[in-house]
Design a protein around this motif. Structure first.
Motif, PDB file in Angstrom:
ATOM      1  N   HIS A  96       0.962  -1.123  -0.223  1.00 46.61           N
ATOM      2  CA  HIS A  96       0.021  -0.101   0.179  1.00 46.61           C
ATOM      3  C   HIS A  96       0.853   1.036  -0.089  1.00 46.61           C
ATOM      4  CE1 HIS A  96      -3.462  -3.142   1.489  1.00 46.61           C
ATOM      5  NE2 HIS A  96      -3.646  -1.882   0.322  1.00 46.61           N
ATOM      6  N   VAL A  97       2.412   1.231   0.647  1.00 46.59           N
ATOM      7  CA  VAL A  97       3.005   2.243   0.507  1.00 46.59           C
ATOM      8  C   VAL A  97       4.295   1.518   1.549  1.00 46.59           C
ATOM      9  CG1 VAL A  97       3.296   4.350   1.742  1.00 46.59           C
ATOM     10  CG2 VAL A  97       1.155   3.787   2.068  1.00 46.59           C
ATOM     11  N   ALA A  98       5.139   2.409   0.075  1.00 46.96           N
ATOM     12  CA  ALA A  98       6.733   1.904   0.664  1.00 46.96           C
ATOM     13  C   ALA A  98       7.478   3.301  -0.081  1.00 46.96           C
ATOM     14  CB  ALA A  98       6.953   1.079  -0.319  1.00 46.96           C
ATOM     15  N   PHE A  99       8.809   2.875   0.326  1.00 54.07           N
ATOM     16  CA  PHE A  99       9.724   4.201   0.972  1.00 54.07           C
ATOM     17  C   PHE A  99      10.986   2.916  -0.228  1.00 54.07           C
ATOM     18  CE2 PHE A  99      13.364   6.386   2.034  1.00 54.07           C
ATOM     19  CZ  PHE A  99      13.430   7.185   0.886  1.00 54.07           C
ATOM     20  N   THR A 100      11.634   3.531  -1.092  1.00 56.91           N
ATOM     21  CA  THR A 100      12.241   2.832  -1.995  1.00 56.91           C
ATOM     22  C   THR A 100      14.020   4.448  -1.342  1.00 56.91           C
ATOM     23  OG1 THR A 100      11.800   1.846  -3.500  1.00 56.91           O
ATOM     24  CG2 THR A 100      14.128   1.959  -3.587  1.00 56.91           C
ATOM     25  N   SER A 101      15.178   3.958  -0.937  1.00 56.18           N
ATOM     26  CA  SER A 101      16.030   4.757  -0.691  1.00 56.18           C
ATOM     27  C   SER A 101      16.621   5.582  -2.163  1.00 56.18           C
ATOM     28  CB  SER A 101      16.866   4.117   0.052  1.00 56.18           C
ATOM     29  OG  SER A 101      17.354   2.709  -0.784  1.00 56.18           O
ATOM     30  N   ALA A 102      17.654   6.663  -1.997  1.00 56.28           N
ATOM     31  CA  ALA A 102      17.791   7.097  -3.252  1.00 56.28           C
ATOM     32  C   ALA A 102      19.087   6.111  -3.965  1.00 56.28           C
ATOM     33  CB  ALA A 102      18.564   8.574  -2.672  1.00 56.28           C
ATOM     34  N   ASP A 103      19.943   6.113  -2.950  1.00 60.18           N
ATOM     35  CA  ASP A 103      21.009   4.845  -4.012  1.00 60.18           C
ATOM     36  C   ASP A 103      20.607   3.342  -4.214  1.00 60.18           C
ATOM     37  OD1 ASP A 103      22.320   5.876  -2.017  1.00 60.18           O
ATOM     38  OD2 ASP A 103      23.051   4.937  -0.319  1.00 60.18           O
ATOM     39  N   THR A 104      19.197   3.260  -4.116  1.00 61.55           N
ATOM     40  CA  THR A 104      18.661   2.001  -4.810  1.00 61.55           C
ATOM     41  C   THR A 104      18.013   2.326  -5.749  1.00 61.55           C
ATOM     42  OG1 THR A 104      18.532   0.458  -2.595  1.00 61.55           O
ATOM     43  CG2 THR A 104      16.750   0.595  -4.604  1.00 61.55           C
ATOM     44  N   TYR A 105      17.292   3.565  -5.843  1.00 62.56           N
ATOM     45  CA  TYR A 105      16.372   4.189  -6.928  1.00 62.56           C
ATOM     46  C   TYR A 105      17.680   4.823  -8.194  1.00 62.56           C
ATOM     47  CZ  TYR A 105      13.237   6.782  -9.553  1.00 62.56           C
ATOM     48  OH  TYR A 105      12.486   6.588 -11.149  1.00 62.56           O
ATOM     49  N   ASN A 106      18.644   5.271  -7.813  1.00 68.16           N
ATOM     50  CA  ASN A 106      19.451   6.165  -8.646  1.00 68.16           C
ATOM     51  C   ASN A 106      20.707   4.708  -9.258  1.00 68.16           C
ATOM     52  OD1 ASN A 106      18.779   8.991  -8.316  1.00 68.16           O
ATOM     53  ND2 ASN A 106      19.668   8.323  -6.005  1.00 68.16           N
TER      54      ASN A 106
END
Length: 241
Positions: A96-106
């Motif tokens: 329903h809600v998730a947060f992906t870190s900048a290190d992973t996304y980039n």
């Protein structure tokens, strides 16, 4: 990737095993929230407005924290799917809600960004909002946390299970290889080391559940408009999509 042939999107079979290419096409055109596990479709029902309002509020607060503290990560809701297939079988889940870190996304490749293929990656935080009308529903979500989100090899460090109707909160954390579940009071939630400086304001969610119009003082994250009632702010934010 070539388009699958002879796939009737109007007559999907929930008992059939689909190829990765077919699942990609189904995911592209299907208009309901759906998970995939080992080539099979897992249909998820539409949810009522109160449920979606709570999900939206959690993502809104998390998104504001992400911007205000310059985390530069990515907040996703139930349309944002992840491949939790660290081991077989293949599991596509959309928390329903998730947060992906900048290190992973980039670090993601174009294939990972725009398809559900490529090397699996997972968020560091997930939240599920449920209306646990039976122990069976609660057990299913509990197993999802333990067996999928916190499976060996995932990046998930923190999970929240929130039942706003019953005012129930469970938190999940991983301690070495052990998953620790705690039952919490119906009060503000601290993001801890995973979401440093973030606190979920439960009183706003309580206003949604109880339909109260308690006075607040807040402003829109997209413009300079100020609000003094929750409903006024909610209508304005919904209009911004």
């Amino acid at each position: 990737m070539s388009e699958p042939e002879n796939l009737d999107l109007n007559k999907l079979n929930l008992t059939r095993t689909y190829t990765p290419e077919e699942l990609e096409q189904i995911n592209k055109y299907l208009k309901v929230r759906t998970n995939f596990e080992d080539g099979r479709l897992i249909s998820l029902p539409q949810t009522p407005i109160a449920h979606e309002a709570v999900v939206h509020e959690i993502s809104r607060q998390l998104g504001n924290w992400n911007i205000d503290t310059c985390q530069n990560g990515v907040v996703t809701t139930s349309q944002g799917a992840f491949n939790f297939s660290t081991t077989a079988p293949r599991k596509i889940r959309a928390p329903h809600v998730a947060f992906t870190s900048a290190d992973t996304y980039n670090s993601l490749s174009a294939k990972q960004l725009w398809t559900l293929h490529g090397r699996p990656f997972t968020p560091i935080f997930v939240a599920e909002v449920v209306n646990s009308t039976s122990d069976q529903i609660l057990n299913e979500v509990d197993n999802r946390f333990k067996n999928d989100y916190f499976a060996m090899g995932t990046s998930v460090k923190l999970g929240w299970l929130i039942d706003p109707k019953r005012r129930m909160i469970c938190t999940y954390k991983k301690n070495n290889n052990e998953i620790i579940r705690n039952n919490c009071k119906w009060e503000d939630l601290d993001g801890g080391d995973t979401l440093p400086g973030f606190t979920l304001n439960i009183s706003i969610i309580e206003n949604i559940v109880s339909q109260e119009c308690n006075e607040i003082e807040d402003k829109c994250p997209y413009c300079d408009k100020h609000f003094f009632q929750y409903r006024e702010r909610a209508y304005h934010l919904f209009s911004h999509g």
